[in-house]
Design a protein around this motif. Structure first.
Motif, PDB file in Angstrom:
ATOM      1  N   PRO A  24       0.800  -1.230   0.000  1.00  8.82           N
ATOM      2  CA  PRO A  24       0.000   0.000   0.000  1.00  8.82           C
ATOM      3  C   PRO A  24       0.834   1.282   0.000  1.00  8.82           C
ATOM      4  O   PRO A  24       0.299   2.356  -0.226  1.00  8.82           O
ATOM      5  CB  PRO A  24      -0.837  -0.108   1.270  1.00  8.82           C
ATOM      6  CG  PRO A  24      -0.164  -1.110   2.113  1.00  8.82           C
ATOM      7  CD  PRO A  24       0.625  -2.000   1.215  1.00  8.82           C
ATOM      8  N   HIS A  25       2.161   1.176   0.229  1.00  2.96           N
ATOM      9  CA  HIS A  25       3.021   2.359   0.216  1.00  2.96           C
ATOM     10  C   HIS A  25       3.241   2.893  -1.193  1.00  2.96           C
ATOM     11  O   HIS A  25       3.753   4.006  -1.344  1.00  2.96           O
ATOM     12  CB  HIS A  25       4.377   2.042   0.853  1.00  2.96           C
ATOM     13  CG  HIS A  25       4.283   1.560   2.257  1.00  2.96           C
ATOM     14  ND1 HIS A  25       3.831   2.352   3.285  1.00  2.96           N
ATOM     15  CD2 HIS A  25       4.558   0.353   2.805  1.00  2.96           C
ATOM     16  CE1 HIS A  25       3.846   1.658   4.408  1.00  2.96           C
ATOM     17  NE2 HIS A  25       4.277   0.444   4.145  1.00  2.96           N
ATOM     18  N   ALA A  26       2.884   2.119  -2.203  1.00  4.70           N
ATOM     19  CA  ALA A  26       3.106   2.543  -3.589  1.00  4.70           C
ATOM     20  C   ALA A  26       2.265   3.783  -3.891  1.00  4.70           C
ATOM     21  O   ALA A  26       1.078   3.833  -3.587  1.00  4.70           O
ATOM     22  CB  ALA A  26       2.732   1.418  -4.543  1.00  4.70           C
ATOM     23  N   LYS A  27       2.914   4.780  -4.468  1.00  6.68           N
ATOM     24  CA  LYS A  27       2.210   6.022  -4.815  1.00  6.68           C
ATOM     25  C   LYS A  27       1.541   5.920  -6.171  1.00  6.68           C
ATOM     26  O   LYS A  27       0.425   6.387  -6.360  1.00  6.68           O
ATOM     27  CB  LYS A  27       3.193   7.198  -4.838  1.00  6.68           C
ATOM     28  CG  LYS A  27       3.707   7.580  -3.481  1.00  6.68           C
ATOM     29  CD  LYS A  27       2.650   8.311  -2.727  1.00  6.68           C
ATOM     30  CE  LYS A  27       3.205   8.777  -1.393  1.00  6.68           C
ATOM     31  NZ  LYS A  27       2.216   9.318  -0.534  1.00  6.68           N
ATOM     32  N   HIS A  28       2.239   5.318  -7.135  1.00  6.28           N
ATOM     33  CA  HIS A  28       1.723   5.268  -8.497  1.00  6.28           C
ATOM     34  C   HIS A  28       2.289   4.037  -9.198  1.00  6.28           C
ATOM     35  O   HIS A  28       3.458   3.692  -9.003  1.00  6.28           O
ATOM     36  CB  HIS A  28       2.134   6.539  -9.252  1.00  6.28           C
ATOM     37  CG  HIS A  28       1.663   6.579 -10.658  1.00  6.28           C
ATOM     38  ND1 HIS A  28       0.355   6.792 -10.986  1.00  6.28           N
ATOM     39  CD2 HIS A  28       2.329   6.429 -11.828  1.00  6.28           C
ATOM     40  CE1 HIS A  28       0.241   6.768 -12.310  1.00  6.28           C
ATOM     41  NE2 HIS A  28       1.429   6.557 -12.837  1.00  6.28           N
ATOM     42  N   SER A  48       6.151   3.590  -8.185  1.00 13.19           N
ATOM     43  CA  SER A  48       6.763   4.713  -7.465  1.00 13.19           C
ATOM     44  C   SER A  48       6.587   4.506  -5.973  1.00 13.19           C
ATOM     45  O   SER A  48       5.470   4.319  -5.490  1.00 13.19           O
ATOM     46  CB  SER A  48       6.110   6.027  -7.881  1.00 13.19           C
ATOM     47  OG  SER A  48       6.312   6.240  -9.252  1.00 13.19           O
ATOM     48  N   VAL A  49       7.720   4.537  -5.283  1.00 14.47           N
ATOM     49  CA  VAL A  49       7.733   4.321  -3.840  1.00 14.47           C
ATOM     50  C   VAL A  49       8.330   5.567  -3.187  1.00 14.47           C
ATOM     51  O   VAL A  49       9.370   6.043  -3.623  1.00 14.47           O
ATOM     52  CB  VAL A  49       8.589   3.083  -3.472  1.00 14.47           C
ATOM     53  CG1 VAL A  49       8.555   2.825  -1.984  1.00 14.47           C
ATOM     54  CG2 VAL A  49       8.112   1.874  -4.241  1.00 14.47           C
ATOM     55  N   PRO A  50       7.677   6.135  -2.167  1.00 11.31           N
ATOM     56  CA  PRO A  50       8.220   7.327  -1.528  1.00 11.31           C
ATOM     57  C   PRO A  50       9.547   7.042  -0.825  1.00 11.31           C
ATOM     58  O   PRO A  50       9.745   5.957  -0.269  1.00 11.31           O
ATOM     59  CB  PRO A  50       7.134   7.736  -0.525  1.00 11.31           C
ATOM     60  CG  PRO A  50       6.329   6.510  -0.307  1.00 11.31           C
ATOM     61  CD  PRO A  50       6.445   5.690  -1.549  1.00 11.31           C
ATOM     62  N   GLN A  51      10.442   8.006  -0.881  1.00 13.01           N
ATOM     63  CA  GLN A  51      11.752   7.955  -0.227  1.00 13.01           C
ATOM     64  C   GLN A  51      12.588   6.770  -0.696  1.00 13.01           C
ATOM     65  O   GLN A  51      13.357   6.196   0.066  1.00 13.01           O
ATOM     66  CB  GLN A  51      11.605   7.916   1.293  1.00 13.01           C
ATOM     67  CG  GLN A  51      10.897   9.118   1.845  1.00 13.01           C
ATOM     68  CD  GLN A  51      10.636   8.997   3.319  1.00 13.01           C
ATOM     69  OE1 GLN A  51      10.860   7.966   3.920  1.00 13.01           O
ATOM     70  NE2 GLN A  51      10.159  10.070   3.915  1.00 13.01           N
ATOM     71  N   ARG A  52      12.434   6.389  -1.941  1.00 12.68           N
ATOM     72  CA  ARG A  52      13.148   5.247  -2.489  1.00 12.68           C
ATOM     73  C   ARG A  52      13.193   5.386  -4.012  1.00 12.68           C
ATOM     74  O   ARG A  52      12.402   6.097  -4.599  1.00 12.68           O
ATOM     75  CB  ARG A  52      12.372   3.978  -2.147  1.00 12.68           C
ATOM     76  CG  ARG A  52      13.220   2.828  -1.828  1.00 12.68           C
ATOM     77  CD  ARG A  52      12.332   1.753  -1.216  1.00 12.68           C
ATOM     78  NE  ARG A  52      12.912   1.303   0.012  1.00 12.68           N
ATOM     79  CZ  ARG A  52      13.942   0.486   0.068  1.00 12.68           C
ATOM     80  NH1 ARG A  52      14.483   0.034  -1.012  1.00 12.68           N
ATOM     81  NH2 ARG A  52      14.428   0.114   1.224  1.00 12.68           N
TER      82      ARG A  52
END
Length: 104
Positions: A24-28, A48-52
């Motif tokens: 669920p951390h995936a942004k897009h 797309s994963v935040p801070q990665r």
């Protein structure tokens, strides 16, 4: 022709839903499917994963479903690696600490 395109969109949407459910951390999630001149399907998936850095999979196959499945499996392996690093199940102790625990 439209029926085939709708089925392909269904497979892509199922793949996206599965990735969002597992991670669920995936942004897009970006999925692109192209057909090469050799009549193979090239599937490109970017999560797309935040801070990665983004998770990327690029796979080809004669069959569209297999190409999508290969890409999904590659992304899932990358997600498993990320989750294993975030949540280590077995933490190793240095041998010096083990020796102290045994003597006590």
């Amino acid at each position: 022709m439209k029926q085939k395109c709708l089925q392909n969109n269904e497979h892509i949407n199922k793949m996206k839903d599965h990735i969002y459910r597992i991670f669920p951390h995936a942004k897009h999630i970006d999925v692109r499917v192209d057909q090469t001149p050799e009549k193979k399907f090239k599937t490109f998936v970017r999560v797309s994963v935040p801070q990665r850095t983004d998770l990327i999979a690029l796979k080809t196959d004669q069959d569209l479903r297999k190409s999508l499945e290969k890409s999904q499996n590659a992304i899932m392996r990358q997600i498993r690696k990320i989750k294993a690093k975030q949540n280590p199940t077995h933490q190793r102790l240095p041998t010096s600490q083990l020796a102290l625990e045994v003597t006590n």
